[in-house]
Design a protein around this motif. Structure first.
Motif, short mmCIF file in Angstrom:
data_model
loop_
_atom_site.label_atom_id
_atom_site.label_comp_id
_atom_site.label_asym_id
_atom_site.label_seq_id
_atom_site.Cartn_x
_atom_site.Cartn_y
_atom_site.Cartn_z
N THR A 172 0.83 -1.22 0.00
CA THR A 172 0.00 0.00 0.00
C THR A 172 0.86 1.27 0.00
O THR A 172 0.40 2.33 0.39
CB THR A 172 -0.92 0.03 1.24
OG1 THR A 172 -0.10 -0.06 2.42
CG2 THR A 172 -1.91 -1.12 1.24
N SER A 173 2.11 1.18 -0.42
CA SER A 173 3.01 2.34 -0.40
C SER A 173 2.73 3.27 -1.58
O SER A 173 2.04 2.90 -2.54
CB SER A 173 4.46 1.87 -0.48
OG SER A 173 4.72 1.32 -1.76
N ALA A 174 3.31 4.47 -1.51
CA ALA A 174 3.19 5.41 -2.63
C ALA A 174 3.83 4.85 -3.89
O ALA A 174 3.37 5.14 -5.00
CB ALA A 174 3.84 6.74 -2.25
N ALA A 175 4.88 4.02 -3.73
CA ALA A 175 5.51 3.40 -4.90
C ALA A 175 4.53 2.47 -5.61
O ALA A 175 4.49 2.41 -6.85
CB ALA A 175 6.76 2.62 -4.48
N ALA A 176 3.71 1.75 -4.83
CA ALA A 176 2.69 0.87 -5.42
C ALA A 176 1.61 1.70 -6.12
O ALA A 176 1.12 1.33 -7.20
CB ALA A 176 2.07 -0.01 -4.34
N VAL A 177 1.25 2.84 -5.53
CA VAL A 177 0.27 3.75 -6.16
C VAL A 177 0.86 4.30 -7.46
O VAL A 177 0.16 4.41 -8.48
CB VAL A 177 -0.14 4.89 -5.21
CG1 VAL A 177 -1.15 5.83 -5.88
CG2 VAL A 177 -0.75 4.33 -3.92
N ALA A 178 2.17 4.63 -7.44
CA ALA A 178 2.84 5.13 -8.66
C ALA A 178 2.81 4.08 -9.77
O ALA A 178 2.54 4.40 -10.93
CB ALA A 178 4.28 5.52 -8.35
N ALA A 179 3.04 2.82 -9.40
CA ALA A 179 3.01 1.73 -10.39
C ALA A 179 1.60 1.60 -10.98
O ALA A 179 1.44 1.42 -12.20
CB ALA A 179 3.45 0.42 -9.75
#
Length: 315
Positions: free
Chosen positions: A209-216
């Protein structure tokens, strides 16, 4: 052999890094410890002393003329103290005095971590050759620093350029700092992820649920993820435009974990900037990704020590 050599410390909530750095910004010796962030202040200081101990046994140590510290903040360079939000055992902690004692009285220069990264980007990185720049770290928090008139501008306490706590939404959510609608409350990694989740985005099978996952997800075209990054970009653009209007910067450098999202963040940021940076003297403002990577804090702390020691800025 190495006449212009300084020691550097980069102190954060996760790690305490130390180095010996030459006057070209090359790291010659390294040491590191995990930050015992939830322990008492003396335990945290012991980790700093262990890092310094590794540096002092190097044969190069005797050439070190000063020591620079870039620390998570707030810092107070005028008092020589630090109160990092994520290290509760340190409140008004006399870090400069303690480091000086641990190094046999070496001159110590303290700056905030955002200012340190700014020093590094201006000396060696994306802001090189620019006399007026804002460098931002967009990560768990949002920090920053300024270069004005060709020189690092840390301000009296070492916190100048802390763009994360410019309010860009007067009726916005309360921020941990006590204000409302701060850039950090909208654009930090955890807040990007929180907003996406609240609006219906869900992680993949890995549960990330990290921002990196949102970016992906945004890269793959997920509209909720895209919207969360666009909102963050809008907040950053408003803060950057306000800063540019106030002090006439010509480049904004974006670093930190969220900065690594690349065009998912930068494309809407540059677009939003045209809505906010409307006056003639801010219209040519460039927005670029940071170049210095994980060594930025150490290189920037060294730059501050070199500038102090020589009384002339390498930055």
């Amino acid at each position: 052999m190495h006449t212009d050599l300084v020691a550097a410390l980069d102190i954060g909530g996760t790690k305490i890094a130390g180095a010996l750095v030459d006057d070209r910004g090359h790291i010659l010796v390294r040491a590191q410890r995990a930050t015992p962030a939830q322990e008492d202040g003396e335990t945290v200081m012991r980790a700093v002393e262990e890092v310094l101990g590794e540096l002092t046994v190097s044969p190069l140590w005797e050439s070190a003329s000063a020591l620079g510290i870039g620390s998570a903040g707030p810092v107070d360079a005028s008092a020589g103290t630090v109160s990092p939000v994520n290290v509760p055992g340190w409140r008004d902690y006399p870090l400069v005095r303690r480091v000086r004692a641990a190094t046999g009285g070496l001159p110590v220069e303290l700056i905030g971590d955002g200012v340190a990264i700014t020093a590094a980007e201006h000396w060696q990185g994306a802001a090189r050759g620019h006399d007026n720049a804002l460098c931002m770290v967009v990560s768990t928090g949002v920090g920053g620093g300024l270069v004005l008139g060709g020189r690092l501008h840390p301000g009296p306490t070492g916190n100048a350029g802390h763009i994360g706590h410019i309010s860009v939404d007067m009726d916005g959510d309360p921020c941990a700092c006590g204000s409302r609608g701060c850039v950090e409350r909208i654009a930090s990694g955890p807040n990007i992820a929180r907003r996406a989740y609240e609006n219906g985005w869900r992680p993949g099978p890995d549960g990330d649920t990290s921002a990196a996952a949102v970016a992906a997800a945004a890269r793959a075209g997920d509209p909720i993820a895209v919207a969360s990054f666009e909102r963050a970009a809008q907040a950053l653009a408003a803060g950057i435009a306000a800063t540019a209007t106030l002090v006439e910067i010509d480049i904004a450098v974006i670093g930190g974990g969220v900065g690594k999202a690349g065009e998912v963040l930068l494309t809407p940021l540059r677009k939003a900037l045209t809505d906010y940076a409307t006056l003639s003297f801010v219209q040519r403002l460039a927005v670029v990704p940071a170049q210095m990577g994980t060594d930025a804090g150490l290189v920037g702390a060294a730059a501050a020590a070199l500038a102090k020691g020589a009384d002339k800025a390498p930055v």
